[in-house]
Scaffold this motif. Structure first.
Motif, PDB file in Angstrom:
ATOM      1  N   SER A 301     -67.443  33.492 -50.207  1.00 24.67           N
ATOM      2  CA  SER A 301     -68.290  32.569 -49.463  1.00 24.67           C
ATOM      3  C   SER A 301     -67.709  32.329 -48.071  1.00 24.67           C
ATOM      4  O   SER A 301     -66.506  32.076 -47.926  1.00 24.67           O
ATOM      5  N   SER A 302     -68.547  32.411 -47.036  1.00 27.85           N
ATOM      6  CA  SER A 302     -68.114  32.162 -45.661  1.00 27.85           C
ATOM      7  C   SER A 302     -69.298  31.592 -44.888  1.00 27.85           C
ATOM      8  O   SER A 302     -70.074  32.342 -44.293  1.00 27.85           O
ATOM      9  N   PRO A 303     -69.472  30.255 -44.894  1.00 24.47           N
ATOM     10  CA  PRO A 303     -70.623  29.625 -44.240  1.00 24.47           C
ATOM     11  C   PRO A 303     -70.751  29.984 -42.763  1.00 24.47           C
ATOM     12  O   PRO A 303     -71.870  30.204 -42.273  1.00 24.47           O
ATOM     13  N   ASP A 304     -69.625  30.039 -42.046  1.00 21.25           N
ATOM     14  CA  ASP A 304     -69.688  30.369 -40.627  1.00 21.25           C
ATOM     15  C   ASP A 304     -70.250  31.772 -40.397  1.00 21.25           C
ATOM     16  O   ASP A 304     -71.107  31.986 -39.529  1.00 21.25           O
ATOM     17  N   ARG A 305     -69.763  32.718 -41.177  1.00 19.87           N
ATOM     18  CA  ARG A 305     -70.246  34.087 -41.001  1.00 19.87           C
ATOM     19  C   ARG A 305     -71.701  34.223 -41.418  1.00 19.87           C
ATOM     20  O   ARG A 305     -72.468  34.960 -40.801  1.00 19.87           O
ATOM     21  N   ALA A 306     -72.076  33.500 -42.460  1.00 17.35           N
ATOM     22  CA  ALA A 306     -73.479  33.531 -42.883  1.00 17.35           C
ATOM     23  C   ALA A 306     -74.381  32.953 -41.795  1.00 17.35           C
ATOM     24  O   ALA A 306     -75.453  33.496 -41.489  1.00 17.35           O
ATOM     25  N   GLY A 307     -73.928  31.854 -41.173  1.00 17.12           N
ATOM     26  CA  GLY A 307     -74.703  31.265 -40.095  1.00 17.12           C
ATOM     27  C   GLY A 307     -74.801  32.187 -38.898  1.00 17.12           C
ATOM     28  O   GLY A 307     -75.875  32.324 -38.286  1.00 17.12           O
ATOM     29  N   ALA A 308     -73.693  32.830 -38.532  1.00 23.71           N
ATOM     30  CA  ALA A 308     -73.697  33.760 -37.406  1.00 23.71           C
ATOM     31  C   ALA A 308     -74.588  34.960 -37.684  1.00 23.71           C
ATOM     32  O   ALA A 308     -75.284  35.463 -36.787  1.00 23.71           O
ATOM     33  N   THR A 309     -74.574  35.428 -38.937  1.00 25.87           N
ATOM     34  CA  THR A 309     -75.431  36.570 -39.307  1.00 25.87           C
ATOM     35  C   THR A 309     -76.902  36.216 -39.146  1.00 25.87           C
ATOM     36  O   THR A 309     -77.697  37.001 -38.620  1.00 25.87           O
ATOM     37  N   PHE A 332     -75.554  30.931 -32.158  1.00 26.44           N
ATOM     38  CA  PHE A 332     -75.621  29.485 -32.372  1.00 26.44           C
ATOM     39  C   PHE A 332     -76.279  29.216 -33.714  1.00 26.44           C
ATOM     40  O   PHE A 332     -77.308  29.810 -34.047  1.00 26.44           O
ATOM     41  N   PHE A 333     -75.704  28.281 -34.486  1.00 22.54           N
ATOM     42  CA  PHE A 333     -76.266  27.952 -35.792  1.00 22.54           C
ATOM     43  C   PHE A 333     -75.805  26.571 -36.213  1.00 22.54           C
ATOM     44  O   PHE A 333     -74.806  26.042 -35.706  1.00 22.54           O
ATOM     45  N   GLU A 334     -76.535  25.974 -37.131  1.00 24.39           N
ATOM     46  CA  GLU A 334     -76.187  24.661 -37.648  1.00 24.39           C
ATOM     47  C   GLU A 334     -75.198  24.812 -38.804  1.00 24.39           C
ATOM     48  O   GLU A 334     -75.393  25.636 -39.688  1.00 24.39           O
TER      49      GLU A 334
END
Length: 435
Positions: A301-309, A332-334
């Motif tokens: 799990s990697s929320p930052d990478r998922a958001g960037a993707t 940019f992502f929340e």
């Protein structure tokens, strides 16, 4: 320049262009992977001079790499800043240049070259281990409460990529005390980085090695350094949590014990398998003992990478063919309750290229990869071919998880490893680099 020279016939001299490529590798290793401008310029210049001196013949690898570099410059020009395309163009040139220079070496020179690559990678692993044990701030990073080895590259995942490629390459070299020790330090270094992508890429490389070199040979070669690394890592874990005091005596003892295992396991005969199982069980027990501190590294799990993707895919939807331009891929992502986050890299080089250079750039980049793989296939049967193929597979897999192509050290290693598996060179004549 490809002649064997020296007082004895067994000694092998590396040609000057190859030495320059190795110098580019070493320079990038000590200059934070070559990420910043001085390191990049040094790597570019050294590889560029090597290509000029080697004068490789024109071929499809060079042609596609040149077109990719030209497209990056054109996209920069269309966005009003042609200089923004220079880093991408130079990156393509560094990789292709290293491939073409190494492809001109003969098999004896390649054995020496492969040993040097593995040896430098082992030094990266050792410095990373030292940084964790003795808390060297500039060579470590802190993530989820863990001190991760970054070595002189200062980026754990890039260090893991370089070392994982070195591991699979070291396994096919002539078995000596030096190569066995290098393999052990490389595996230990990967563990010290706590890089999930590095572990996945290494597993992929070992699988490719099994398919190309044989399951039995791969297991016999890989088991000692891997089990030695298990011992060393079990002793290193108590020093990795930032909240705990480091335990250097335990870590040093574990490193020595791991080295003994890595260097001596093959000599135990019928006792090797029971000891291997015992060590593996001990490693699992050590990991479970520190499960609370390792939980985040054992999850994908990697929320930052998922958001960037997600943000990257939105940019692709807007400009799918031409991309947003080199250097313009900011994401940019929340992020839950922390507000808007921004990331410069999407941690997936294939998607990064698609965002910045569009489908045109991605097709050209994948074209270079395909042509290199075809040339590697044509080189099968040479001694280092399985390791070279596996090393390239390691870097291709890992590139789907990190921004590796932005660091010259990774590009030079990729070029070195690919060139080692290209069709053999004899008497200064290149027998085939997909021309």
């Amino acid at each position: 320049m490809g002649e064997v020279v020296g007082a004895r016939r067994e000694s092998v001299a590396l040609p000057l262009p190859v030495l320059l490529v190795l110098a580019a590798f070493a320079a990038a290793v000590v200059a934070q992977g070559g990420y910043y401008l001085p390191g990049r310029v040094m790597s570019w210049l050294l590889v560029g001079v090597a290509v000029v001196l080697a004068r490789p013949r024109h071929n499809l690898v060079a042609a596609l790499g040149g077109v990719l570099a030209l497209w990056a410059l054109v996209r920069g020009l269309l966005e009003g800043d042609v200089l923004s395309g220079v880093p991408t163009a130079a990156a393509a040139g560094v990789f292709v240049g290293a491939v073409l220079v190494v492809a001109q070496t003969d098999q004896d020179q390649r054995e020496v070259l492969g040993t040097v690559v593995a040896g430098v990678g082992a030094l990266v692993g050792l410095t990373g281990w030292v940084a964790v044990v003795f808390r060297v701030p500039s060579w470590t990073t802190v993530a989820e409460g863990l001190l991760r080895a970054a070595s002189t590259l200062t980026y754990p995942n890039a260090a893991a990529a370089v070392m994982a490629a070195g591991v699979v390459l070291s396994l096919v070299l002539r078995p000596t005390l030096l190569t066995a020790g290098a393999g052990f330090l490389l595996c230990t270094g990967i563990g010290a980085t706590m890089s999930r992508a590095g572990a996945v890429a290494l597993a992929a490389g070992l699988l490719v090695l099994c398919l190309s070199w044989g399951w039995k040979r791969t297991i016999v070669a890989a088991l000692p350094p891997l089990l030695g690394a298990v011992v060393a890592m079990a002793a290193l874990l108590p020093s990795m949590r930032v909240a705990d005091e480091p335990k250097p005596l335990l870590a040093v003892g574990g490193l020595v014990a791991g080295a003994v295992v890595a260097l001596g396991l093959r000599r135990l005969g019928r006792f090797a398998l029971p000891l291997a199982l015992l060590l593996a069980a001990g490693g699992v027990a050590a990991a479970l003992a520190f499960a609370d501190g390792l939980a985040t590294r054992l999850s994908f799990s990697s929320p930052d990478r998922a958001g960037a993707t997600g943000a990257a895919l939105e940019l692709v939807a807007r400009r799918p063919v031409l991309g947003v331009g080199p250097g313009n891929g900011s994401f940019f992502f929340e992020h839950s309750n922390q507000g808007t986050r921004v990331m410069r890299y999407v941690h997936n080089e294939y998607l990064q290229v698609l965002v910045e250079l569009g489908a045109v750039g991605l097709v050209l980049a994948l074209g270079v990869v395909v042509v290199v793989l075809i040339a590697l296939w044509r080189g099968r049967g040479t001694p280092l071919w399985p390791g070279a193929l596996a090393a390239v597979a390691v870097l291709l897999v890992h590139s789907g998880f990190d921004f590796l192509w932005h660091l010259p050290v990774v590009l030079v290693v990729a070029g070195l490893c690919a060139g080692l598996g290209f069709p053999s060179t004899r008497g200064g004549k290149v027998e085939g680099v997909t021309g």
